[in-house]
Design an enzyme around this catalytic site. Structure first.
Site, PDB file in Angstrom:
ATOM      1  N   HIS A   1       0.889  -1.101   0.067  1.00  0.00           N
ATOM      2  CA  HIS A   1       0.108   0.035  -0.072  1.00  0.00           C
ATOM      3  C   HIS A   1       0.803   1.335  -0.082  1.00  0.00           C
ATOM      4  O   HIS A   1       1.783   1.277   0.864  1.00  0.00           O
ATOM      5  CB  HIS A   1      -0.993  -0.093   1.246  1.00  0.00           C
ATOM      6  CG  HIS A   1      -2.061  -1.036   1.151  1.00  0.00           C
ATOM      7  ND1 HIS A   1      -2.363  -1.741   2.571  1.00  0.00           N
ATOM      8  CD2 HIS A   1      -2.884  -1.294   0.222  1.00  0.00           C
ATOM      9  CE1 HIS A   1      -3.325  -2.719   2.233  1.00  0.00           C
ATOM     10  NE2 HIS A   1      -3.619  -2.592   0.799  1.00  0.00           N
TER      11      HIS A   1
ATOM     12  N   TYR B   1       4.056   0.608   5.198  1.00  0.00           N
ATOM     13  CA  TYR B   1       4.655  -0.485   5.817  1.00  0.00           C
ATOM     14  C   TYR B   1       3.686  -1.533   5.456  1.00  0.00           C
ATOM     15  O   TYR B   1       3.366  -2.583   6.761  1.00  0.00           O
ATOM     16  CB  TYR B   1       4.715  -0.048   7.339  1.00  0.00           C
ATOM     17  CG  TYR B   1       5.460   1.241   7.455  1.00  0.00           C
ATOM     18  CD1 TYR B   1       6.805   1.362   6.993  1.00  0.00           C
ATOM     19  CD2 TYR B   1       4.876   2.172   8.033  1.00  0.00           C
ATOM     20  CE1 TYR B   1       7.492   2.818   7.023  1.00  0.00           C
ATOM     21  CE2 TYR B   1       5.147   3.511   8.038  1.00  0.00           C
ATOM     22  CZ  TYR B   1       6.598   3.759   7.587  1.00  0.00           C
ATOM     23  OH  TYR B   1       7.271   5.131   8.089  1.00  0.00           O
ATOM     24  N   HIS B   2       3.150  -1.952   4.380  1.00  0.00           N
ATOM     25  CA  HIS B   2       2.346  -3.207   4.287  1.00  0.00           C
ATOM     26  C   HIS B   2       2.776  -4.282   3.189  1.00  0.00           C
ATOM     27  O   HIS B   2       2.145  -4.621   2.330  1.00  0.00           O
ATOM     28  CB  HIS B   2       0.954  -2.685   3.995  1.00  0.00           C
ATOM     29  CG  HIS B   2       0.169  -1.777   4.965  1.00  0.00           C
ATOM     30  ND1 HIS B   2      -1.014  -1.359   4.770  1.00  0.00           N
ATOM     31  CD2 HIS B   2       0.479  -1.689   6.376  1.00  0.00           C
ATOM     32  CE1 HIS B   2      -1.464  -0.585   5.829  1.00  0.00           C
ATOM     33  NE2 HIS B   2      -0.443  -0.967   6.649  1.00  0.00           N
ATOM     34  N   PRO B   3       4.215  -4.147   2.923  1.00  0.00           N
ATOM     35  CA  PRO B   3       4.477  -5.123   1.703  1.00  0.00           C
ATOM     36  C   PRO B   3       3.922  -6.542   2.108  1.00  0.00           C
ATOM     37  O   PRO B   3       4.260  -7.156   3.322  1.00  0.00           O
ATOM     38  CB  PRO B   3       6.033  -5.275   1.758  1.00  0.00           C
ATOM     39  CG  PRO B   3       6.527  -4.806   3.208  1.00  0.00           C
ATOM     40  CD  PRO B   3       5.235  -3.918   3.744  1.00  0.00           C
TER      41      PRO B   3
END
Length: 624
Positions: free
Chosen positions: A353, A553-555
């Site tokens: 994201h 911070y959503h990999p």
């Protein structure tokens, strides 16, 4: 002055003043000590393991959100010896305080991964390079995140099932979402238990403080624009604004280290190794039998697992460990002279994201707290004594908005809004935010000028369903070298267009009576790389987007889950690595598609389901 101080100290050393002074100091120290104790987390048992040459039933690699959950659940079976390996150490006291989350980035508790520079994004960052934070600590990223507990929506997981992943539809996953949750009793009393869990390890509450009236202002804007209000996030309504519950309790962060590992810390069958790097998986005859690790003193050790090795090192590190072990794209491994044991698309399917931090509204907020010479001490005192105030908040990010910019009648969102507010002249907050996202000094100076003019309202759109896919590649065969991150943001033109559509939403906010009476103005940033475009033009906003967007911070997705035999997946629906026995991956990297929301709650769900599948399989085998 010296005489005055001496007299004051002398007066404080006798009589009632001494008692009051002593009680004050004692209260502050007790409150501080309550934030951190060496007894909270499982001890490091490295010396015991090496001295006794111990083998294990299960080895779990990584103690982040997934790894801590899996290890804690497996150790509930007391006859199984479980080893959990963590690169970092215990969380610091600062990590318990919600408001200090941005200050944790770039510390020893953060890996601070660097993304490969690209002319399409992160142009306003230092060296035109994004930084991806990831927790390097017991509890992983749950120790440094924004504590938001958001699942996404039912369509996200139903689509996983439609991709051939049996058992992964929303209704089938709901029990595993609920298993981790301990919602506030008021929520359960109002909404029931069908969608909301109780009694789980992770306490979920509202934050103890809403920063500077931000929620009140946004609520008035939402009502004025007739935007739907969601009575409860994680319910059955997905469009509109709602208050997210956080992994907080009494103003203190509730990480997975606290929720899962602390209750298990005295189990004799749970072994934890800290400050230990996992270099590769030991595979013999296509079966994982252990791991090779490097201890903090540089010693190399091989550890054995009789049942399974579970890799839960996260979206970035799990693929690196697999590839260093001979599991990955054949040609890529051959280029690094790594023997290929399984030709699988490890490192592909990277999704994230992306959040846009370049849309700002300045206004005059009469309810904002005034900056006084002692304001920081006042905040600290209020927090330590009552667990309330500015330090108990996360900057107002818990009031979330969800929009469908393509279909006004659509049920599902494509854009999520995060918000935060910075009061006038609070330059330190601007610096903390922009340092965390690795912005250049030029960009920080632009924002410092803005904050002197009034309050700043950050309206930060986040792209929920990106069509751009990135990739991870080995830089070398040295486990200490960071893996190459090719984020490929905005590779798909559709992603750019959807983000630009969010500007119109912010403009509608500014045009409300609520904001107009506060003198609100949309303030385009004066970005040197965008001066060739007219302010407020589409070209300007796209240039702004490419300068001021970065990770939220959503990999996910780099060890993609798919049915057995599928060529585009790494693990099957039981999370077993294709063609390798005794090896599973259980973390956010297995997500085939990124969910429409923050990823901590889905990662907990994956871990709960993964642990349950392991238990079911091995308990049945043990009974034979």
């Amino acid at each position: 002055m010296a005489t005055c101080l001496a007299e004051t100290c002398a007066a404080a050393s006798a009589g009632p003043s001494a008692i009051i002074f002593t009680q004050l100091i004692h209260t502050l120290l007790t409150a501080q000590c309550a934030l951190k104790s060496d007894q909270v987390y499982p001890p490091d048992r490295t010396d015991e393991i090496l001295k006794n040459n111990l083998d294990f039933d299960f080895i779990v690699v990584g103690s982040g959100t997934a790894g801590s959950t899996v290890a804690a659940r497996l150790s509930e079976q007391l006859r199984w010896r479980v080893l959990l390996i963590e690169r970092g150490v215990d969380p610091s006291p600062l990590s318990d305080i919600p408001a200090l989350l941005l200050l944790l980035q770039g510390t020893k508790e953060d890996y601070s991964y660097k993304v490969k520079p690209d002319k399409r994004y992160c142009l306003g960052m230092k060296n035109k390079q994004c930084i991806w934070a990831k927790g390097k600590v017991l509890g992983g990223s749950s120790v440094i995140n924004a504590m938001l507990h958001v699942r996404g929506n039912d369509r996200d997981y139903d689509n996983w099932a439609k991709m051939g992943n049996d058992g992964w539809s929303f209704e089938e996953l709901l029990p595993y979402f609920k298993k981790s949750e301990n919602y506030h009793p008021d929520i359960v009393a109002k909404h029931g238990t069908r969608l909301f869990g109780t009694g789980g390890p992770i306490t979920l509450r509202t934050y103890n403080y809403s920063e500077s009236g931000l929620h009140d202002i946004l609520m008035d804007v939402v009502n004025e624009l007739n935007i739907p209000l969601m009575d409860m996030l994680n319910g059955e309504q997905y469009i509109g604004y709602g208050l997210a519950y956080g992994t907080v309790d009494n103003g203190v962060r509730q990480s997975v280290a606290k929720g899962y590992l602390s209750p298990a810390k005295d189990r004799s069958n749970l072994y934890v190794m800290k400050s230990t790097r996992v270099d590769s998986i030991v595979i013999v005859n296509n079966k994982a039998i252990g791991v090779k690790v490097t201890l903090k003193n540089g010693q190399n050790v091989e550890l054995k697992a009789s049942k399974e090795v579970i890799v839960s090192a996260g979206t970035i590190a799990s693929p690196q460990i697999l590839m260093l072990s001979g599991i990955g794209p054949k040609e890529h491994l051959k280029n690094h002279k790594i023997k290929v044991l399984a030709d699988l698309p490890v490192g592909k399917n990277l999704q994230d994201h992306i959040i846009w931090l370049g849309i700002h509204v300045t206004y005059n907020n009469i309810t904002a707290q005034k900056v006084t010479p002692t304001f920081m001490y006042d905040w600290a005192y209020e927090y330590l004594i009552s667990r309330r105030g500015e330090f108990a908040s996360a900057g107002g990010v818990d009031f979330l908005g969800y929009f469908n910019t393509r279909d006004s009648n659509g049920k599902y969102p494509n854009i999520q809004f995060h918000h935060t507010q910075v009061p006038k002249n609070q330059v330190f907050k601007i610096d903390a935010l922009f340092n965390a996202f690795h912005f250049s000094e030029e960009m920080k100076e632009v924002m410092r000028d803005l904050i002197k003019q009034g309050e700043i309202f950050f309206a930060c759109p986040t792209l929920l369903n990106p069509q751009s896919y990135g990739e991870l590649k080995l830089k070398s065969t040295n486990p200490e070298d960071q893996i190459e991150i090719h984020a490929n943001y905005f590779d798909a033109r559709q992603d750019v267009e959807q983000m630009l559509e969010a500007v119109n939403i912010v403009k509608s906010f500014v045009n409300t009576q609520t904001f107009r009476k506060l003198g609100a103005q949309l303030r385009p940033m004066n970005i040197s790389g965008c001066t060739q475009y007219p302010i407020d033009s589409k070209n300007y906003w796209e240039c702004n987007l490419r300068h001021t967007s970065g990770t939220v911070y959503h990999p996910v997705g780099t060890c993609k889950m798919g049915p057995a035999g599928s060529k585009d997946s790494v693990v099957d629906p039981t999370l077993k690595v294709h063609n390798i026995r005794g090896l599973r991956v259980i973390d956010a990297s297995i997500m085939p598609k990124i969910p429409s929301g923050n990823t901590h709650a889905p990662t907990l769900m994956i871990a709960e389901k993964g642990a349950d599948m392991i238990k079911q399989e091995w308990l049945a085998k043990d009974e034979l």
